[in-house]
Write an enzyme that holds these catalytic residues in place. Structure first.
Site, mmCIF file in Angstrom:
data_model
loop_
_atom_site.group_PDB
_atom_site.id
_atom_site.type_symbol
_atom_site.label_atom_id
_atom_site.label_comp_id
_atom_site.label_asym_id
_atom_site.label_seq_id
_atom_site.Cartn_x
_atom_site.Cartn_y
_atom_site.Cartn_z
ATOM 1 N N HIS A 53 0.861 -1.325 -0.106
ATOM 2 C CA HIS A 53 -0.010 0.061 0.079
ATOM 3 C C HIS A 53 0.953 1.403 0.160
ATOM 4 O O HIS A 53 0.499 2.256 0.312
ATOM 5 C CB HIS A 53 -0.851 -0.098 1.287
ATOM 6 C CG HIS A 53 -1.880 -0.927 1.089
ATOM 7 N ND1 HIS A 53 -2.751 -1.632 2.205
ATOM 8 C CD2 HIS A 53 -2.581 -1.729 0.061
ATOM 9 C CE1 HIS A 53 -3.565 -2.374 1.563
ATOM 10 N NE2 HIS A 53 -3.328 -2.676 0.413
ATOM 11 N N GLY A 82 -1.302 -9.335 12.460
ATOM 12 C CA GLY A 82 -1.789 -7.844 12.630
ATOM 13 C C GLY A 82 -2.701 -7.484 11.827
ATOM 14 O O GLY A 82 -2.376 -6.156 11.270
ATOM 15 N N SER A 130 -6.917 -7.461 10.016
ATOM 16 C CA SER A 130 -8.253 -7.877 10.208
ATOM 17 C C SER A 130 -8.655 -8.628 8.614
ATOM 18 O O SER A 130 -9.621 -9.258 8.585
ATOM 19 C CB SER A 130 -9.006 -6.748 10.323
ATOM 20 O OG SER A 130 -9.104 -5.742 9.212
#
Ligand code: APR
Length: 237
Positions: A110, A176, A178
């Site tokens: 990202h 870590g 979701s």
């Protein structure tokens, strides 16, 4: 290394690995997106509507990143690599904590908040202007600079490369995240059938897809424990 025969540990990280370094995660009740709605700061539309607001948001986040220090999880992964394990890190994080811990093989899915990118030619990347990016800071082609981060609704430039790395994993360690954001979360589908996957996350019980081993611990405990185990065994399993 094309002929590297060592077992390949691929580590896929999200904001949770940096939580113990003081960097906010996104989707917690008090997470970043609760304070700053995505559509106001992290989409191409937000940029067109109010670039000043977007720039200031990332300039503040950048200061948070600069103040943060790598934690025990980042350090354990870097130490394993330096001790001879073959490790590729794919991170959704835009911070540089893996690199500052000493990891050498890091792919940022990202983007990276410590770099600037052109808005007229997205292939052009630049060092950050001193003090952050302001309106009027331009690239060689005269276009406004923006942070080198991937916004919602934009393509993920290194996704194919990340898929190729995961497809060569002997073990996938997810830490870590979701797993709420595509296409990043779909990387788990590219792991070879005979390679185990492990998720270290305090919410692992709820989040891990079927077949993924769950370690419901914070990264700063779960990752160093795994690293110690692998080191003791001298192998990944
Ligand atoms: N150790 C490990 N995991 C933790 C810790 C910790 N100390 N604290 C929180 N977590 C976990 C949470 O349980 C949650 O599963 O970190 C995860 C954070 O999830 P999100 O907030 O959804 O963040 P992330 O998965 O990194 O988001 C993915 O979404 O907003 C976009 O581009 C942004 O890269 C980001 C992407």
């Amino acid at each position: 290394m094309a002929d590297d025969r060592r077992p390949h540990l691929v580590v896929f990280t999200g904001s949770g690995i940096s939580a113990e370094s003081g960097i906010q995660t996104f989707r917690a009740r008090d997470g970043l997106w609760a304070e700053h709605p995505i559509e106001e700061v992290a989409t191409p539309h937000a940029w067109r509507r109010d670039p000043e607001r977007v720039l200031q948001f990332y300039n503040r986040r950048r200061e948070q990143v600069r103040r943060a220090r790598p934690n025990a999880a980042h350090k354990a992964l870097a130490a394993l690599e330096h001790q001879g394990f073959r490790i590729s890190v794919i991170t959704q994080n835009i911070d540089d904590l893996h690199e500052r811990a000493g990891s050498r093989n890091v792919l940022h899915l990202h983007g990276e908040i410590l770099q600037a990118r052109s808005t007229v030619d997205t292939r052009l990347r630049y060092p950050l202007p001193r003090g952050g990016i302001e309106l009027g800071d331009v690239c060689d082609k005269g276009g406004q600079l923006r942070p080198d981060v991937v916004w919602f609704g934009e393509s993920v430039p290194h996704f194919a490369e990340a898929c190729d790395i995961v497809a060569e994993a002997d073990l996938l360690l997810v830490v870590g995240t979701s797993l709420a954001v595509m296409p990043a979360a779909s990387l788990l589908d590219y792991v070879p059938l005979d390679a185990p996957s492990i998720l270290v996350d305090p919410e692992a019980e709820a989040l891990a897809p079927p077949g993924v081993t769950r370690i419901s611990q914070p990264a700063g405990k779960g990752v160093p424990d795994l690293a110690r185990h692998w080191r003791r065994e001298g192998r990944l399993w």
